[in-house]
Design a protein around this motif. Structure first.
Motif, PDB file in Angstrom:
ATOM      1  N   ALA A 134     -46.885 -23.157  -1.766  1.00 22.90           N
ATOM      2  CA  ALA A 134     -48.195 -23.727  -1.431  1.00 22.90           C
ATOM      3  C   ALA A 134     -48.254 -24.195   0.029  1.00 22.90           C
ATOM      4  O   ALA A 134     -49.009 -25.095   0.369  1.00 22.90           O
ATOM      5  N   THR A 172     -46.413 -22.974   5.975  1.00 15.85           N
ATOM      6  CA  THR A 172     -47.857 -22.799   6.094  1.00 15.85           C
ATOM      7  C   THR A 172     -48.160 -21.669   7.058  1.00 15.85           C
ATOM      8  O   THR A 172     -47.787 -21.717   8.226  1.00 15.85           O
ATOM      9  N   TYR A 226     -57.219 -21.904   3.788  1.00 14.75           N
ATOM     10  CA  TYR A 226     -57.509 -22.341   2.426  1.00 14.75           C
ATOM     11  C   TYR A 226     -57.464 -23.861   2.315  1.00 14.75           C
ATOM     12  O   TYR A 226     -58.349 -24.476   1.687  1.00 14.75           O
ATOM     13  N   GLN A 227     -56.462 -24.468   2.898  1.00 17.35           N
ATOM     14  CA  GLN A 227     -56.343 -25.930   2.834  1.00 17.35           C
ATOM     15  C   GLN A 227     -57.520 -26.620   3.511  1.00 17.35           C
ATOM     16  O   GLN A 227     -58.042 -27.610   2.995  1.00 17.35           O
ATOM     17  N   PHE A 234     -60.715 -25.772   1.018  1.00 18.26           N
ATOM     18  CA  PHE A 234     -60.746 -26.152  -0.388  1.00 18.26           C
ATOM     19  C   PHE A 234     -59.877 -27.356  -0.735  1.00 18.26           C
ATOM     20  O   PHE A 234     -59.884 -27.801  -1.888  1.00 18.26           O
ATOM     21  N   SER A 235     -59.132 -27.875   0.241  1.00 15.05           N
ATOM     22  CA  SER A 235     -58.420 -29.139   0.031  1.00 15.05           C
ATOM     23  C   SER A 235     -59.061 -30.258   0.826  1.00 15.05           C
ATOM     24  O   SER A 235     -59.255 -31.362   0.315  1.00 15.05           O
ATOM     25  N   MET A 236     -59.416 -29.951   2.088  1.00 15.69           N
ATOM     26  CA  MET A 236     -60.097 -30.937   2.926  1.00 15.69           C
ATOM     27  C   MET A 236     -61.617 -30.766   2.903  1.00 15.69           C
ATOM     28  O   MET A 236     -62.336 -31.613   3.435  1.00 15.69           O
TER      29      MET A 236
END
Length: 308
Positions: A253, A261, A268-269, A272-274
C-alpha cells in the motif's frame, strides 16, 4: 450503363449492393463511441479537474478554477519526488530483469528439446494468474515470521534472523520489484520467442559455414534482426510497469511511510485518502505526459529503424 448509374461517392460489391463511403465508417462507430466514453472523456475530465480546486467539501458545489496551482503544489511536495524516484527504480529494475531473463528463456525454448511445449505453457502461469493472487502469494512468501523466502535463506546460511521484507523501508520496494519481475518474465519471453521464430534459418546456416560461434551469431544476426521487436517490447514494458498500482497496493500500500510509494499510489492517496481530487488529478496528468513522451521517443526510434 449500370456502372455509369452508380452515384458518385458510392461503390458496388460483386452482388451489386451499393455502399456509400460514409457507410463504411459506421463499422468504426462502436469502437469510436467506446474510445470517446471510456478513454477520451476520462482524460479530458481529469485534465480539467487538475486546473480546479475540487475536494470532498465542494465536490457537488462550486468548483473554482485555480490554473496551475495544483501542479505548483505537486512540484513543491517532497513526496512527489520520492514517488517519482521509486517509480523510476521500480520501472528500470523490473524491465531490465524481465527482459534479460525473458530473452534467455526465449532462446532456450526456441531450441528443440523434449517437453519444450509443456515447460513453455507452465511459464505462462505467472502471467495468467490474477494480480491479487500473485500479490497475496508474494506477501505470504516475504512474511517475516513464516515466509518461505526467509526459511530458504536461513537454511542455506545467508541470513541469521528473518527479514521483514515488506515492513522495512530498505526492502519494501525491492519486494514489490521481485514480484513484478516474476509477473513480467512470461510476457517478455512470449514476445521475444515469437520474434525469434520468424528469423530465417538460412542466415544461421551461412554463419556456421563461415565459422561463427553462437555468441557471434547472437551479436551479429539475432540482435540486429530482433531490434524492432525489442523496441516494441521495451515501450510496452515501460508503459505497463510505470503505471503499476494493484500489485504494490496489495503488497505494501505504498508503505512503510513512503518507501514503496510510486506515482500511481501517490495519486491514489491524494484523491481517495486525502480527498484532494484536483491534486491527485495533477499527478495523474504528469504521469500521462511522461508516458506520451516515451511513446514519442519510441515512434522516432521506430521511424529510424524503418529508414535503415
Amino acid at each position: 450503363m449500370k456502372a455509369q448509374n452508380v452515384q458518385k461517392g458510392s461503390k458496388t460489391n460483386r452482388g451489386g449492393i451499393r455502399f456509400s463511403d460514409w457507410n463504411n465508417y459506421l463499422f468504426l462507430l462502436p469502437a469510436l463511441v467506446f474510445m470517446a466514453i471510456f478513454i477520451i472523456y476520462p482524460i479530458f475530465y481529469n485534465a480539467v479537474l487538475s486546473f480546479k480546486d475540487v475536494n470532498v467539501y465542494n465536490l457537488n458545489g462550486k468548483q473554482n478554477f485555480v490554473g496551475f496551482d495544483n501542479y505548483i503544489k505537486t512540484f513543491k511536495d517532497q513526496v512527489f519526488y520520492i514517488a517519482a524516484k521509486n517509480s523510476v527504480i521500480f520501472t528500470v529494475v523490473s524491465i531490465f530483469f524481465q527482459f534479460v531473463i525473458g530473452f534467455a528463456l526465449a532462446l532456450l525454448f526456441n531450441s528443440k528439446f523434449p517437453g519444450r511445449n509443456l515447460f513453455r505453457s507452465l511459464m505462462l502461469l505467472a502471467w495468467m494468474l490474477p494480480v491479487v493472487i500473485t500479490g497475496t502469494v508474494f506477501q505470504w512468501m516475504m512474511s517475516g515470521d513464516y515466509g518461505v523466502i526467509n526459511y530458504f535463506l536461513q537454511s542455506i546460511g545467508l541470513i541469521d534472523q528473518p527479514i521483514n521484507w515488506l515492513s522495512e523501508g530498505n526492502t519494501a520496494l525491492l519486494g514489490t520489484i521481485i514480484a513484478n519481475i516474476w509477473i513480467g518474465i512470461p510476457f517478455n519471453m512470449i514476445i521475444l520467442l515469437s520474434g525469434l521464430q520468424t528469423l530465417p534459418e538460412q542466415l544461421y546456416e551461412a554463419a556456421k559455414l563461415d565459422g561463427a560461434n553462437r555468441l557471434l551469431q547472437f551479436k551479429h544476426i539475432t540482435l540486429p534482426l530482433m531490434r524492432p521487436t525489442i523496441l516494441v517490447l521495451l515501450m510496452l514494458g515501460i508503459i505497463n510497469t510505470f503505471k503499476v498500482f494493484d500489485l504494490i497496493f496489495i503488497m505494501t500500500a505504498g508503505g512503510p511511510v513512503t518507501s514503496s510509494t510510486v506515482l500511481p499510489i501517490y495519486a491514489y492517496q491524494l484523491s481517495f485518502s486525502m480527498f484532494d481530487f484536483s491534486h491527485g488529478a495533477s499527478v495523474s496528468m504528469i504521469m500521462f505526459v511522461l508516458l506520451i513522451l516515451v511513446a514519442i521517443v519510441y515512434l522516432k526510434m521506430s521511424n529510424k529503424e524503418e529508414a535503415h
